[in-house]
Design an enzyme around this catalytic site. Structure first.
Site, PDB file in Angstrom:
ATOM      1  N   LYS A 106       0.836  -1.212   0.000  1.00 47.25           N
ATOM      2  CA  LYS A 106       0.000   0.000   0.000  1.00 47.25           C
ATOM      3  C   LYS A 106       0.870   1.261   0.000  1.00 47.25           C
ATOM      4  O   LYS A 106       2.067   1.202   0.239  1.00 47.25           O
ATOM      5  CB  LYS A 106      -0.939  -0.022   1.203  1.00 47.25           C
ATOM      6  CG  LYS A 106      -1.906  -1.214   1.176  1.00 47.25           C
ATOM      7  CD  LYS A 106      -2.805  -1.200  -0.049  1.00 47.25           C
ATOM      8  CE  LYS A 106      -3.842  -2.301  -0.071  1.00 47.25           C
ATOM      9  NZ  LYS A 106      -3.344  -3.640  -0.405  1.00 47.25           N
TER      10      LYS A 106
HETATM   11  C1  LIG Z   1      -9.345  -3.422  -1.996  1.00 51.62           C
HETATM   12  C2  LIG Z   1      -8.772  -4.138  -0.817  1.00 51.62           C
HETATM   13  N1  LIG Z   1      -9.588  -4.518   0.169  1.00 51.62           N
HETATM   14  C3  LIG Z   1      -9.124  -5.129   1.264  1.00 51.62           C
HETATM   15  C4  LIG Z   1      -7.785  -5.404   1.426  1.00 51.62           C
HETATM   16  C5  LIG Z   1      -7.342  -6.139   2.642  1.00 51.62           C
HETATM   17  O1  LIG Z   1      -6.309  -5.529   3.322  1.00 51.62           O
HETATM   18  P1  LIG Z   1      -5.234  -6.406   4.102  1.00 51.62           P
HETATM   19  O2  LIG Z   1      -4.407  -7.122   3.095  1.00 51.62           O
HETATM   20  O3  LIG Z   1      -4.462  -5.396   4.887  1.00 51.62           O
HETATM   21  O4  LIG Z   1      -5.989  -7.344   4.982  1.00 51.62           O
HETATM   22  C6  LIG Z   1      -6.888  -5.014   0.427  1.00 51.62           C
HETATM   23  C7  LIG Z   1      -5.448  -5.209   0.549  1.00 51.62           C
HETATM   24  O5  LIG Z   1      -4.832  -6.136   0.172  1.00 51.62           O
HETATM   25  C8  LIG Z   1      -7.395  -4.385  -0.727  1.00 51.62           C
HETATM   26  O6  LIG Z   1      -6.585  -4.001  -1.718  1.00 51.62           O
END
Ligand SMILES: Cc1ncc(COP(=O)(O)O)c(C=O)c1O
Length: 392
Positions: free
Chosen positions: A195
Site C-alpha cells: 500500500k
Molecule cells: C481493496 C482491498 N480490500 C481489502 C484489502 C485487505 O487488506 P489487508 O491485506 O491489509 O488485509 C486489500 C489489501 O490487500 C485491498 O486491496
C-alpha cells in the site's frame, strides 16, 4: 579464436523492476530497532501514538489500528450491526477480502457490475440492487480512484444504509479536495506492504464516535473491557486483531511521507499518460485509467489489454514482461467466479464489465522510487510485446 564481438561480455541486464516496492527510510528502521530494544513489542505506546497521528490526519475523527485491513472491515460491519439475513452490496472487481468479510459476519454479498471507465462500482446499479434486506454498501476505491462520495452519500441516506468504505488502497486520496477518511461513515484502510504507506501488515478504521471506537477495541481483542487495575469484563465475541508496536512504529515513520509519496505517484502516472499518448502506442488499443491527478493517490497504474486484438492471453504478456525485467500484477480477477462464490450461484456472464477487466487488467510498475526513465521502459516493452502478438 572467437571474434572480439563474440567474446565481449554480455550487456548487463537492467535491474528487475517490480510492480511495487515499499520505501522505508533509515529513521524508521532505527525507530523499529528502538522498539525492539524497548521490551514492549505488542500493542502499547507506539500504537497509541500512531492512532493519535492518524486521528489528526483524518481531521480529529476517532481511529483505531488493527493487524490487517481485512479485519478492519469485518469489525466495521459488526459495528454497523450487519448480521445473518442482511445483504451488503459491493463490487466483484476487488480483492476477495472485501466480500469474504461479508460472509464472515453471516450476511449475503450482493454484487453489481463496475463502470468500465472508472472500474469501480456502478452506483446506478447499486440503487437498483437495494432491497428491504440491504443493510450496507462497501464501495472500493480501486487503485486509489475514489468512488463518487456525493452520489454514494446521497444514495445511502435515501435508503437508510450504512457505508463501510473499503479505502484499503486510498490512503492519500481525496474527494473534491477532502481527504478520504476525514468524512463519511466507517472508513477502512490497509497498511499491507504494497500500500502507499505500510506497517508491513496492518490497517486502521475511522469511526464516527467514541462509542463505536470502544466497540472496535472490544472486537479487536477478545471482547475484553478493562477497568481499574484488575477489572475485566467480556460481553461480546472479539478476535485477536491488535496491531503490534513494531508495526505501529513503521507506520509512524511512513505517515509523514504520505504527501510526498502521493505527489511522486501522480508525477509518474502523468509520465505514463505521456508515454501512452504516442500515436503508435495508442494504436494498440489499450484501456487506460481515468486521468485524475487531483483526487487519486495512484496506488496502481492499471491498463486493460485489448483482448479481441491479441493472439495471446494476459499470462503470456506477463511472462514476456518478466523476461524483459519488468514485474506486473493482476488486481483483480472478478471474484464472483472463484469456486467459493460459484458454489453460491454466481456464474460467467453475471457482470460482463468486471469479468472483462478481471481477464485483461494489468498492473504496471508504480512506486515513489521509480525513475521517469523506468516508465518509458515499461511502456516500450509492453508496446513491443503487444505489437508482436497483434491479430492480423
Ligand atoms: C481493496 C482491498 N480490500 C481489502 C484489502 C485487505 O487488506 P489487508 O491485506 O491489509 O488485509 C486489500 C489489501 O490487500 C485491498 O486491496
Amino acid at each position: 579464436m572467437p571474434s572480439p564481438a563474440a567474446s565481449a561480455p554480455p550487456k548487463p541486464a537492467e535491474p528487475f523492476l517490480p510492480f511495487t516496492r515499499p520505501a522505508i527510510d533509515d529513521a524508521t528502521i532505527a525507530g523499529v530497532a528502538e522498539v525492539l530494544r524497548s521490551g514492549w513489542l505488542s500493542s502499547g505506546p507506539q500504537v497509541r501514538a500512531f492512532e493519535a497521528r492518524l486521528s489528526e490526519h483524518f481531521g480529529g475523527r476517532p481511529v483505531r489500528a488493527f493487524n490487517s485491513g481485512t479485519c478492519t472491515m469485518e469489525i466495521a460491519l459488526r459495528i454497523a450491526g450487519v448480521k445473518a439475513g442482511d445483504e451488503v452490496i459491493t463490487t466483484p472487481l476487488t480483492w476477495v477480502a472485501t466480500s469474504n468479510v461479508i460472509l464472515e459476519v453471516g450476511a449475503t454479498p450482493v454484487f453489481v457490475d463496475i463502470d468500465p471507465v472508472t472500474r469501480t462500482i456502478d452506483l446506478g446499479l447499486v440503487e437498483k440492487a437495494v432491497t428491504p434486506r440491504t443493510r450496507a454498501v462497501i464501495p472500493v476505491d480501486l487503485a486509489g480512484l475514489p468512488v463518487d462520495r456525493d452520489r454514494l452519500g446521497a444514495l445511502a441516506k435515501r435508503h437508510g444504509l450504512r457505508v463501510v468504505e473499503d479505502a484499503a488502497q486510498s490512503m492519500g486520496s481525496a474527494w473534491k479536495g477532502r481527504r478520504i477518511g476525514s468524512f463519511g461513515d466507517l472508513v477502512s484502510f490497509s497498511f499491507h506492504a504494497n500500500k502507499n504507506i505500510t506497517t508491513s501488515e496492518g490497517g486502521c478504521l475511522v469511526l464516527n464516535d467514541e462509542r463505536e471506537a470502544a466497540l472496535a477495541e472490544q472486537y479487536r481483542l477478545q471482547g475484553v473491557v478493562r477497568t481499574g487495575h484488575d477489572g475485566m469484563e467480556v460481553e461480546l465475541v472479539g478476535g485477536k486483531f491488535n496491531m503490534t508496536d513494531i508495526a505501529a512504529r513503521i507506520g509512524l515513520g511512513q505517515l509523514p511521507h504520505l504527501e510526498e509519496f502521493t505527489a511522486r505517484r501522480r508525477e509518474l502516472a502523468k509520465a505514463y499518460f505521456e508515454e501512452f499518448a504516442d500515436p503508435a502506442v495508442r494504436a494498440l488499443g489499450l484501456g487506460l485509467p481515468v486521468a485524475n491527478f487531483t483526487d487519486s493517490n495512484w496506488h496502481m497504474f492499471q491498463v486493460v489489454l485489448p483482448e479481441a486484438r491479441l493472439k495471446v492471453r494476459r499470462a503470456e504478456v506477463m511472462e514476456e514482461m518478466k523476461a524483459a525485467g519488468i514485474g506486473t500484477g493482476v488486481h483483480y480477477p472478478a471474484l464472483h467466479l472463484f469456486a467459493l462464490y460459484r458454489r453460491m450461484g454466481w456464474k460467467d456472464g453475471d457482470f460482463p464489465n468486471a469479468e472483462y477487466a478481471g481477464r485483461n487488467i494489468l498492473t504496471l510498475p508504480l512506486f515513489p522510487a521509480m525513475a521517469r526513465a523506468d516508465v518509458a521502459r515499461v511502456v516500450g516493452a509492453l508496446a513491443s510485446i503487444l505489437r508482436k502478438h497483434q491479430k492480423p
